[in-house]
Design an enzyme around this catalytic site. Structure first.
Site, PDB file in Angstrom:
ATOM      1  N   CYS A  26       0.834  -1.205   0.000  1.00  0.00           N
ATOM      2  CA  CYS A  26       0.000   0.000   0.000  1.00  0.00           C
ATOM      3  C   CYS A  26       0.863   1.247   0.000  1.00  0.00           C
ATOM      4  O   CYS A  26       1.825   1.348   0.765  1.00  0.00           O
ATOM      5  CB  CYS A  26      -0.866   0.036   1.255  1.00  0.00           C
ATOM      6  SG  CYS A  26      -2.240  -1.097   1.202  1.00  0.00           S
ATOM      7  N   TYR A 186      -7.886  -9.137   6.672  1.00  0.00           N
ATOM      8  CA  TYR A 186      -8.876  -8.388   5.890  1.00  0.00           C
ATOM      9  C   TYR A 186     -10.073  -9.299   5.584  1.00  0.00           C
ATOM     10  O   TYR A 186     -10.117 -10.446   6.020  1.00  0.00           O
ATOM     11  CB  TYR A 186      -8.219  -7.788   4.644  1.00  0.00           C
ATOM     12  CG  TYR A 186      -7.131  -6.792   5.027  1.00  0.00           C
ATOM     13  CD1 TYR A 186      -7.455  -5.635   5.746  1.00  0.00           C
ATOM     14  CD2 TYR A 186      -5.789  -7.024   4.736  1.00  0.00           C
ATOM     15  CE1 TYR A 186      -6.464  -4.737   6.142  1.00  0.00           C
ATOM     16  CE2 TYR A 186      -4.793  -6.129   5.134  1.00  0.00           C
ATOM     17  CZ  TYR A 186      -5.142  -4.980   5.836  1.00  0.00           C
ATOM     18  OH  TYR A 186      -4.176  -4.100   6.240  1.00  0.00           O
ATOM     19  N   ARG A 234      -3.472 -14.606  -2.148  1.00  0.00           N
ATOM     20  CA  ARG A 234      -2.565 -14.426  -0.991  1.00  0.00           C
ATOM     21  C   ARG A 234      -3.306 -14.837   0.267  1.00  0.00           C
ATOM     22  O   ARG A 234      -4.431 -14.388   0.505  1.00  0.00           O
ATOM     23  CB  ARG A 234      -2.084 -12.978  -0.870  1.00  0.00           C
ATOM     24  CG  ARG A 234      -1.282 -12.746   0.408  1.00  0.00           C
ATOM     25  CD  ARG A 234      -0.534 -11.424   0.445  1.00  0.00           C
ATOM     26  NE  ARG A 234       0.748 -11.534  -0.224  1.00  0.00           N
ATOM     27  CZ  ARG A 234       1.817 -10.769   0.063  1.00  0.00           C
ATOM     28  NH1 ARG A 234       1.762  -9.853   1.000  1.00  0.00           N
ATOM     29  NH2 ARG A 234       2.952 -10.931  -0.580  1.00  0.00           N
TER      30      ARG A 234
END
Ligand code: FNR
Length: 370
Positions: A26, A186, A234
Protein backbone atom coordinates in the site's frame (compact mmCIF):
# COMPACT_ATOMS: atom_id res chain seq x y z
CA UNK A 1 17.19 -29.89 -12.94
CA UNK A 2 15.99 -27.41 -10.36
CA UNK A 3 15.18 -23.82 -11.25
CA UNK A 4 17.08 -20.78 -10.09
CA UNK A 5 15.89 -17.22 -9.49
CA UNK A 6 16.49 -16.20 -13.08
CA UNK A 7 14.68 -19.04 -14.80
CA UNK A 8 11.37 -18.14 -16.45
CA UNK A 9 8.20 -19.54 -14.91
CA UNK A 10 5.34 -20.42 -17.24
CA UNK A 11 1.87 -20.03 -15.72
CA UNK A 12 -0.84 -20.82 -18.26
CA UNK A 13 0.09 -18.70 -21.34
CA UNK A 14 1.87 -16.07 -19.23
CA UNK A 15 5.59 -16.59 -18.76
CA UNK A 16 7.27 -14.78 -15.91
CA UNK A 17 10.74 -13.71 -17.06
CA UNK A 18 12.20 -14.60 -13.65
CA UNK A 19 11.09 -15.69 -10.15
CA UNK A 20 11.08 -12.30 -8.38
CA UNK A 21 7.78 -10.61 -7.51
CA UNK A 22 7.35 -7.14 -6.07
CA UNK A 23 5.14 -7.80 -3.06
CA UNK A 24 1.92 -5.77 -2.91
CA UNK A 25 2.58 -2.69 -0.78
CA UNK A 26 0.00 0.00 0.00
CA UNK A 27 1.20 3.48 -0.87
CA UNK A 28 -1.77 5.43 0.59
CA UNK A 29 -1.13 7.99 -2.15
CA UNK A 30 -4.49 8.70 -3.79
CA UNK A 31 -4.45 12.17 -2.33
CA UNK A 32 -7.88 13.12 -3.61
CA UNK A 33 -9.49 10.17 -1.84
CA UNK A 34 -11.14 8.76 -4.98
CA UNK A 35 -8.98 5.66 -5.42
CA UNK A 36 -7.57 6.89 -8.74
CA UNK A 37 -3.89 6.16 -9.41
CA UNK A 38 -1.53 9.13 -9.39
CA UNK A 39 1.94 9.97 -10.70
CA UNK A 40 3.27 8.36 -7.51
CA UNK A 41 1.88 4.97 -8.54
CA UNK A 42 3.24 5.37 -12.07
CA UNK A 43 6.75 6.17 -10.91
CA UNK A 44 6.73 3.73 -7.98
CA UNK A 45 5.51 0.70 -9.95
CA UNK A 46 7.30 1.73 -13.13
CA UNK A 47 10.66 1.95 -11.35
CA UNK A 48 10.33 -1.56 -10.06
CA UNK A 49 9.58 -2.80 -13.57
CA UNK A 50 12.73 -1.05 -14.82
CA UNK A 51 14.45 -2.88 -11.95
CA UNK A 52 13.74 -6.20 -13.61
CA UNK A 53 11.22 -7.92 -11.31
CA UNK A 54 9.34 -10.76 -13.00
CA UNK A 55 6.03 -9.53 -11.59
CA UNK A 56 5.20 -6.03 -10.47
CA UNK A 57 2.14 -6.42 -8.24
CA UNK A 58 0.09 -3.37 -7.28
CA UNK A 59 -0.79 -2.62 -3.70
CA UNK A 60 -4.08 -3.86 -2.22
CA UNK A 61 -6.54 -2.29 -4.66
CA UNK A 62 -10.03 -1.92 -3.25
CA UNK A 63 -12.94 -3.59 -5.05
CA UNK A 64 -15.41 -1.15 -3.48
CA UNK A 65 -15.03 2.08 -1.49
CA UNK A 66 -15.86 0.40 1.84
CA UNK A 67 -13.01 -2.03 1.21
CA UNK A 68 -10.29 0.62 1.48
CA UNK A 69 -8.03 0.55 4.52
CA UNK A 70 -7.66 4.32 4.30
CA UNK A 71 -9.32 7.00 2.15
CA UNK A 72 -6.05 7.26 0.19
CA UNK A 73 -6.04 3.61 -0.98
CA UNK A 74 -6.03 2.67 -4.64
CA UNK A 75 -9.37 1.46 -6.06
CA UNK A 76 -10.60 -0.54 -9.05
CA UNK A 77 -14.38 -0.35 -8.66
CA UNK A 78 -14.93 1.99 -11.61
CA UNK A 79 -13.78 2.34 -15.21
CA UNK A 80 -12.02 5.62 -14.30
CA UNK A 81 -9.70 3.54 -12.09
CA UNK A 82 -8.92 1.24 -15.02
CA UNK A 83 -8.22 4.25 -17.25
CA UNK A 84 -5.68 5.62 -14.76
CA UNK A 85 -4.00 2.23 -14.23
CA UNK A 86 -3.80 1.30 -17.94
CA UNK A 87 -0.66 3.36 -18.73
CA UNK A 88 1.04 1.89 -15.66
CA UNK A 89 0.25 -1.71 -16.66
CA UNK A 90 1.39 -0.92 -20.18
CA UNK A 91 4.70 0.60 -19.01
CA UNK A 92 5.36 -2.39 -16.73
CA UNK A 93 4.80 -4.74 -19.65
CA UNK A 94 7.05 -2.69 -21.95
CA UNK A 95 9.90 -3.27 -19.48
CA UNK A 96 9.41 -7.03 -19.79
CA UNK A 97 7.73 -7.46 -16.39
CA UNK A 98 4.29 -8.95 -15.90
CA UNK A 99 1.78 -6.51 -14.40
CA UNK A 100 -0.33 -7.93 -11.56
CA UNK A 101 -3.05 -6.39 -9.45
CA UNK A 102 -4.02 -7.32 -5.92
CA UNK A 103 -7.82 -7.20 -5.54
CA UNK A 104 -8.72 -6.43 -1.95
CA UNK A 105 -11.44 -5.73 0.58
CA UNK A 106 -10.31 -4.59 4.02
CA UNK A 107 -13.40 -5.80 5.93
CA UNK A 108 -13.34 -4.72 9.58
CA UNK A 109 -9.82 -3.30 9.22
CA UNK A 110 -11.11 -0.62 6.84
CA UNK A 111 -11.76 3.06 7.62
CA UNK A 112 -8.63 4.29 9.31
CA UNK A 113 -5.97 6.93 8.85
CA UNK A 114 -2.84 6.13 6.89
CA UNK A 115 0.21 4.99 8.87
CA UNK A 116 2.00 8.33 8.90
CA UNK A 117 -1.19 9.91 10.28
CA UNK A 118 -1.33 7.33 13.08
CA UNK A 119 -3.36 4.41 11.61
CA UNK A 120 -6.14 5.38 14.02
CA UNK A 121 -9.78 4.53 13.18
CA UNK A 122 -11.93 7.02 11.27
CA UNK A 123 -15.55 7.33 12.33
CA UNK A 124 -18.28 8.00 9.74
CA UNK A 125 -18.65 11.62 10.93
CA UNK A 126 -14.93 12.14 10.43
CA UNK A 127 -14.40 10.88 6.88
CA UNK A 128 -14.76 7.18 7.68
CA UNK A 129 -17.56 4.67 7.05
CA UNK A 130 -19.40 1.62 8.38
CA UNK A 131 -17.22 -1.44 7.83
CA UNK A 132 -18.21 -4.98 6.80
CA UNK A 133 -17.24 -8.20 8.57
CA UNK A 134 -18.48 -11.77 8.99
CA UNK A 135 -19.53 -10.95 12.57
CA UNK A 136 -20.17 -7.67 14.36
CA UNK A 137 -17.08 -7.69 16.61
CA UNK A 138 -14.98 -4.70 15.59
CA UNK A 139 -11.22 -4.88 15.18
CA UNK A 140 -10.10 -4.46 18.77
CA UNK A 141 -8.93 -0.85 18.64
CA UNK A 142 -8.46 0.78 22.00
CA UNK A 143 -11.29 3.15 21.18
CA UNK A 144 -13.32 4.63 18.34
CA UNK A 145 -13.64 1.53 16.13
CA UNK A 146 -15.91 2.33 13.16
CA UNK A 147 -19.34 0.64 13.31
CA UNK A 148 -18.95 -2.96 12.15
CA UNK A 149 -21.81 -4.68 10.35
CA UNK A 150 -22.17 -8.47 10.24
CA UNK A 151 -22.78 -9.13 6.56
CA UNK A 152 -26.17 -10.42 5.46
CA UNK A 153 -26.77 -12.49 2.31
CA UNK A 154 -27.23 -9.34 0.21
CA UNK A 155 -23.91 -7.95 1.46
CA UNK A 156 -22.21 -11.24 0.56
CA UNK A 157 -23.58 -11.11 -2.96
CA UNK A 158 -22.57 -7.44 -3.27
CA UNK A 159 -18.99 -8.27 -2.27
CA UNK A 160 -18.74 -11.20 -4.68
CA UNK A 161 -20.10 -8.95 -7.44
CA UNK A 162 -17.59 -6.24 -6.49
CA UNK A 163 -14.67 -8.65 -6.91
CA UNK A 164 -16.01 -9.76 -10.30
CA UNK A 165 -16.52 -6.16 -11.48
CA UNK A 166 -13.05 -5.23 -10.19
CA UNK A 167 -11.49 -8.14 -12.09
CA UNK A 168 -13.22 -6.95 -15.26
CA UNK A 169 -11.86 -3.43 -14.77
CA UNK A 170 -8.39 -4.82 -14.01
CA UNK A 171 -8.43 -6.83 -17.20
CA UNK A 172 -9.48 -3.75 -19.18
CA UNK A 173 -6.54 -1.89 -17.62
CA UNK A 174 -4.16 -4.51 -19.02
CA UNK A 175 -3.17 -6.52 -15.95
CA UNK A 176 -2.15 -10.11 -16.64
CA UNK A 177 -2.33 -11.54 -13.13
CA UNK A 178 -5.17 -11.06 -10.64
CA UNK A 179 -4.25 -11.76 -7.02
CA UNK A 180 -7.14 -12.11 -4.57
CA UNK A 181 -6.12 -10.78 -1.14
CA UNK A 182 -7.28 -13.26 1.49
CA UNK A 183 -4.58 -12.56 4.09
CA UNK A 184 -3.63 -10.21 6.93
CA UNK A 185 -6.99 -10.05 8.73
CA UNK A 186 -8.88 -8.39 5.89
CA UNK A 187 -12.37 -9.41 4.81
CA UNK A 188 -11.75 -12.79 3.15
CA UNK A 189 -9.34 -13.87 5.89
CA UNK A 190 -11.97 -12.78 8.46
CA UNK A 191 -14.31 -15.35 6.95
CA UNK A 192 -11.61 -18.06 6.94
CA UNK A 193 -10.62 -17.65 10.57
CA UNK A 194 -12.73 -18.87 13.50
CA UNK A 195 -11.26 -15.94 15.46
CA UNK A 196 -13.39 -13.49 13.49
CA UNK A 197 -16.09 -15.69 12.00
CA UNK A 198 -18.87 -16.56 14.45
CA UNK A 199 -21.54 -17.09 11.80
CA UNK A 200 -24.05 -19.89 12.07
CA UNK A 201 -25.16 -19.85 8.41
CA UNK A 202 -23.53 -21.43 5.35
CA UNK A 203 -20.55 -19.08 5.69
CA UNK A 204 -19.50 -19.98 9.26
CA UNK A 205 -18.62 -22.94 11.45
CA UNK A 206 -17.09 -25.79 9.46
CA UNK A 207 -13.97 -25.47 7.29
CA UNK A 208 -16.14 -25.87 4.23
CA UNK A 209 -18.39 -23.01 5.33
CA UNK A 210 -15.60 -20.63 6.40
CA UNK A 211 -13.83 -21.09 3.07
CA UNK A 212 -17.04 -20.68 1.05
CA UNK A 213 -16.85 -16.92 0.48
CA UNK A 214 -13.25 -17.08 -0.73
CA UNK A 215 -14.10 -19.94 -3.09
CA UNK A 216 -17.10 -18.01 -4.44
CA UNK A 217 -14.99 -14.86 -4.90
CA UNK A 218 -12.29 -16.83 -6.71
CA UNK A 219 -14.89 -18.45 -8.98
CA UNK A 220 -16.36 -15.00 -9.78
CA UNK A 221 -12.91 -13.61 -10.60
CA UNK A 222 -12.06 -16.72 -12.65
CA UNK A 223 -15.34 -16.37 -14.58
CA UNK A 224 -14.13 -13.08 -16.10
CA UNK A 225 -10.35 -13.65 -16.04
CA UNK A 226 -9.14 -15.27 -19.28
CA UNK A 227 -8.41 -18.99 -19.12
CA UNK A 228 -4.90 -18.41 -20.40
CA UNK A 229 -3.95 -15.92 -17.64
CA UNK A 230 -3.05 -16.70 -14.03
CA UNK A 231 -4.96 -16.04 -10.81
CA UNK A 232 -3.13 -15.93 -7.47
CA UNK A 233 -4.48 -15.91 -3.92
CA UNK A 234 -2.56 -14.43 -0.99
CA UNK A 235 -3.29 -16.13 2.32
CA UNK A 236 -2.08 -15.92 5.88
CA UNK A 237 -0.92 -19.49 6.40
CA UNK A 238 -1.48 -19.15 10.15
CA UNK A 239 -3.10 -16.70 12.58
CA UNK A 240 -0.17 -17.09 15.00
CA UNK A 241 -2.64 -17.61 17.84
CA UNK A 242 -1.59 -20.99 19.24
CA UNK A 243 -3.73 -20.73 22.37
CA UNK A 244 -7.12 -20.42 20.73
CA UNK A 245 -9.22 -21.83 17.94
CA UNK A 246 -7.62 -20.13 14.94
CA UNK A 247 -6.62 -20.63 11.30
CA UNK A 248 -3.76 -23.13 10.91
CA UNK A 249 -1.20 -24.27 8.36
CA UNK A 250 -3.06 -27.59 8.03
CA UNK A 251 -6.20 -25.69 6.98
CA UNK A 252 -4.09 -23.64 4.55
CA UNK A 253 -2.90 -26.83 2.86
CA UNK A 254 -6.50 -28.05 2.51
CA UNK A 255 -7.55 -24.64 1.20
CA UNK A 256 -4.74 -24.57 -1.37
CA UNK A 257 -5.95 -27.90 -2.76
CA UNK A 258 -9.50 -26.54 -3.04
CA UNK A 259 -8.35 -23.32 -4.69
CA UNK A 260 -6.32 -25.27 -7.24
CA UNK A 261 -9.50 -26.96 -8.38
CA UNK A 262 -11.14 -23.50 -8.57
CA UNK A 263 -8.57 -22.33 -11.12
CA UNK A 264 -5.97 -20.72 -8.85
CA UNK A 265 -2.41 -21.06 -10.13
CA UNK A 266 -0.31 -19.86 -7.20
CA UNK A 267 -0.72 -19.32 -3.46
CA UNK A 268 1.23 -16.32 -2.20
CA UNK A 269 1.97 -17.42 1.34
CA UNK A 270 2.06 -14.79 4.07
CA UNK A 271 0.98 -14.90 7.73
CA UNK A 272 -0.90 -13.24 10.58
CA UNK A 273 -2.89 -10.02 10.84
CA UNK A 274 -6.18 -11.35 12.21
CA UNK A 275 -5.76 -10.15 15.80
CA UNK A 276 -3.41 -7.81 17.67
CA UNK A 277 -2.70 -10.61 20.19
CA UNK A 278 -0.85 -12.68 17.57
CA UNK A 279 2.46 -14.21 18.61
CA UNK A 280 5.01 -14.08 15.81
CA UNK A 281 7.62 -16.77 16.39
CA UNK A 282 10.29 -14.81 14.54
CA UNK A 283 10.70 -11.98 12.06
CA UNK A 284 14.16 -12.82 10.81
CA UNK A 285 15.23 -13.84 7.31
CA UNK A 286 12.58 -15.93 5.56
CA UNK A 287 10.34 -16.00 8.64
CA UNK A 288 7.33 -17.31 6.68
CA UNK A 289 9.06 -19.41 4.05
CA UNK A 290 8.51 -22.70 5.87
CA UNK A 291 4.75 -22.26 5.42
CA UNK A 292 5.13 -21.85 1.66
CA UNK A 293 7.41 -24.88 1.57
CA UNK A 294 4.89 -27.01 3.51
CA UNK A 295 1.97 -25.92 1.34
CA UNK A 296 3.97 -26.62 -1.83
CA UNK A 297 5.07 -30.03 -0.56
CA UNK A 298 1.82 -31.22 1.03
CA UNK A 299 -0.82 -30.15 -1.48
CA UNK A 300 -2.01 -32.94 -3.71
CA UNK A 301 -3.31 -30.71 -6.52
CA UNK A 302 -1.09 -28.95 -9.04
CA UNK A 303 -0.45 -25.49 -7.55
CA UNK A 304 2.56 -23.21 -7.24
CA UNK A 305 3.64 -21.28 -4.14
CA UNK A 306 5.29 -17.93 -3.50
CA UNK A 307 7.24 -17.19 -0.32
CA UNK A 308 7.22 -13.74 1.26
CA UNK A 309 8.70 -12.28 4.41
CA UNK A 310 12.26 -11.30 5.25
CA UNK A 311 13.78 -12.07 1.85
CA UNK A 312 16.29 -9.25 1.43
CA UNK A 313 19.40 -10.58 -0.31
CA UNK A 314 20.03 -12.01 -3.78
CA UNK A 315 21.57 -15.18 -2.31
CA UNK A 316 18.54 -15.79 -0.10
CA UNK A 317 16.01 -15.15 -2.89
CA UNK A 318 17.92 -17.50 -5.18
CA UNK A 319 18.19 -20.17 -2.48
CA UNK A 320 14.41 -20.06 -1.86
CA UNK A 321 13.84 -21.03 -5.49
CA UNK A 322 16.87 -23.30 -6.01
CA UNK A 323 16.19 -25.41 -2.92
CA UNK A 324 12.51 -25.70 -3.91
CA UNK A 325 11.17 -23.88 -0.86
CA UNK A 326 8.96 -21.92 -3.26
CA UNK A 327 8.46 -21.25 -6.97
CA UNK A 328 8.57 -17.48 -6.52
CA UNK A 329 10.55 -15.18 -4.20
CA UNK A 330 8.20 -12.37 -3.18
CA UNK A 331 10.14 -9.35 -1.99
CA UNK A 332 8.52 -6.44 -0.17
CA UNK A 333 10.51 -3.91 1.85
CA UNK A 334 13.79 -4.64 0.06
CA UNK A 335 12.07 -3.36 -3.08
CA UNK A 336 11.42 -0.06 -1.27
CA UNK A 337 15.13 0.18 -0.49
CA UNK A 338 16.29 -1.09 -3.87
CA UNK A 339 13.79 -0.77 -6.74
CA UNK A 340 16.28 -2.60 -8.92
CA UNK A 341 16.55 -5.65 -6.65
CA UNK A 342 16.44 -8.08 -9.60
CA UNK A 343 19.17 -6.25 -11.52
CA UNK A 344 21.23 -6.04 -8.32
CA UNK A 345 20.73 -9.78 -7.83
CA UNK A 346 21.63 -10.61 -11.43
CA UNK A 347 24.73 -8.48 -11.22
CA UNK A 348 25.87 -9.94 -7.90
CA UNK A 349 25.13 -13.53 -8.88
CA UNK A 350 26.45 -13.11 -12.44
CA UNK A 351 23.17 -14.06 -14.10
CA UNK A 352 23.49 -13.38 -17.80
CA UNK A 353 19.84 -14.28 -18.44
CA UNK A 354 18.87 -10.81 -17.18
CA UNK A 355 19.57 -7.81 -19.38
CA UNK A 356 19.30 -4.32 -17.93
CA UNK A 357 17.51 -1.64 -19.94
CA UNK A 358 19.98 -0.12 -22.43
CA UNK A 359 19.72 3.23 -20.68
CA UNK A 360 21.36 1.55 -17.65
CA UNK A 361 23.97 -0.65 -19.40
CA UNK A 362 26.86 1.37 -18.07
CA UNK A 363 25.77 0.73 -14.49
CA UNK A 364 25.80 -3.05 -14.98
CA UNK A 365 28.90 -3.92 -17.03
CA UNK A 366 28.84 -7.54 -15.78
CA UNK A 367 25.44 -8.37 -17.25
CA UNK A 368 25.04 -5.76 -20.03
CA UNK A 369 25.71 -6.95 -23.59
CA UNK A 370 29.25 -6.20 -24.87
C1 FNR B 1 2.77 -4.25 3.06
N1 FNR B 1 2.21 -5.53 2.92
C2 FNR B 1 1.08 -5.69 2.16
N2 FNR B 1 0.60 -6.95 1.88
C3 FNR B 1 -0.43 -7.13 1.04
O1 FNR B 1 -0.82 -8.27 0.81
N3 FNR B 1 -1.04 -6.05 0.46
C4 FNR B 1 -0.65 -4.78 0.70
O2 FNR B 1 -1.18 -3.83 0.12
C5 FNR B 1 0.41 -4.57 1.61
N4 FNR B 1 0.85 -3.31 1.95
C6 FNR B 1 2.06 -3.14 2.56
C7 FNR B 1 2.63 -1.87 2.65
C8 FNR B 1 3.91 -1.70 3.18
C9 FNR B 1 4.52 -0.33 3.20
C10 FNR B 1 4.61 -2.82 3.65
C11 FNR B 1 6.01 -2.68 4.21
C12 FNR B 1 4.04 -4.06 3.63
C13 FNR B 1 2.97 -6.72 3.31
C14 FNR B 1 4.06 -7.01 2.27
O3 FNR B 1 3.50 -7.31 1.01
C15 FNR B 1 4.94 -8.20 2.71
O4 FNR B 1 4.15 -9.34 2.79
C16 FNR B 1 5.64 -7.95 4.05
O5 FNR B 1 6.24 -6.66 4.08
C17 FNR B 1 6.72 -8.99 4.33
O6 FNR B 1 7.64 -9.06 3.27
P1 FNR B 1 9.09 -8.30 3.34
O7 FNR B 1 8.80 -6.82 3.42
O8 FNR B 1 9.77 -8.80 4.58
O9 FNR B 1 9.77 -8.69 2.07
Amino acid sequence: MTANLFDPLPLRETTLPNRVMVSPMCQYSCESGDGVATDWHYVHLGSRAIGGAGIVMTEATAVEPRGRITPQDLGIWDTEHADALAPIASFVREQGSVPGIQLAHAGRKASKRRPWDGSTPLSPDNGGWEVLAPSSDPWPYEDDAPPTRAMNQDDIETVIGAFENAAQNALAAGFEIAEVHAAHGYLLHEFLSPVTNQRTDDYGGSFQNRTRLLREVVSAVRSVWPDDQPVFVRISATDWLPDRDAWTVEESIRLADQLATNGVDLIDVSGGGIHPGQQLPDTGPGYQTTYAQRIGAETTEDIRVGAVGGITTPEHADAVVRTEQADLAVVGREHLRDPQFTLTAASELGAEEITPPPQYYRAYPGIAPE
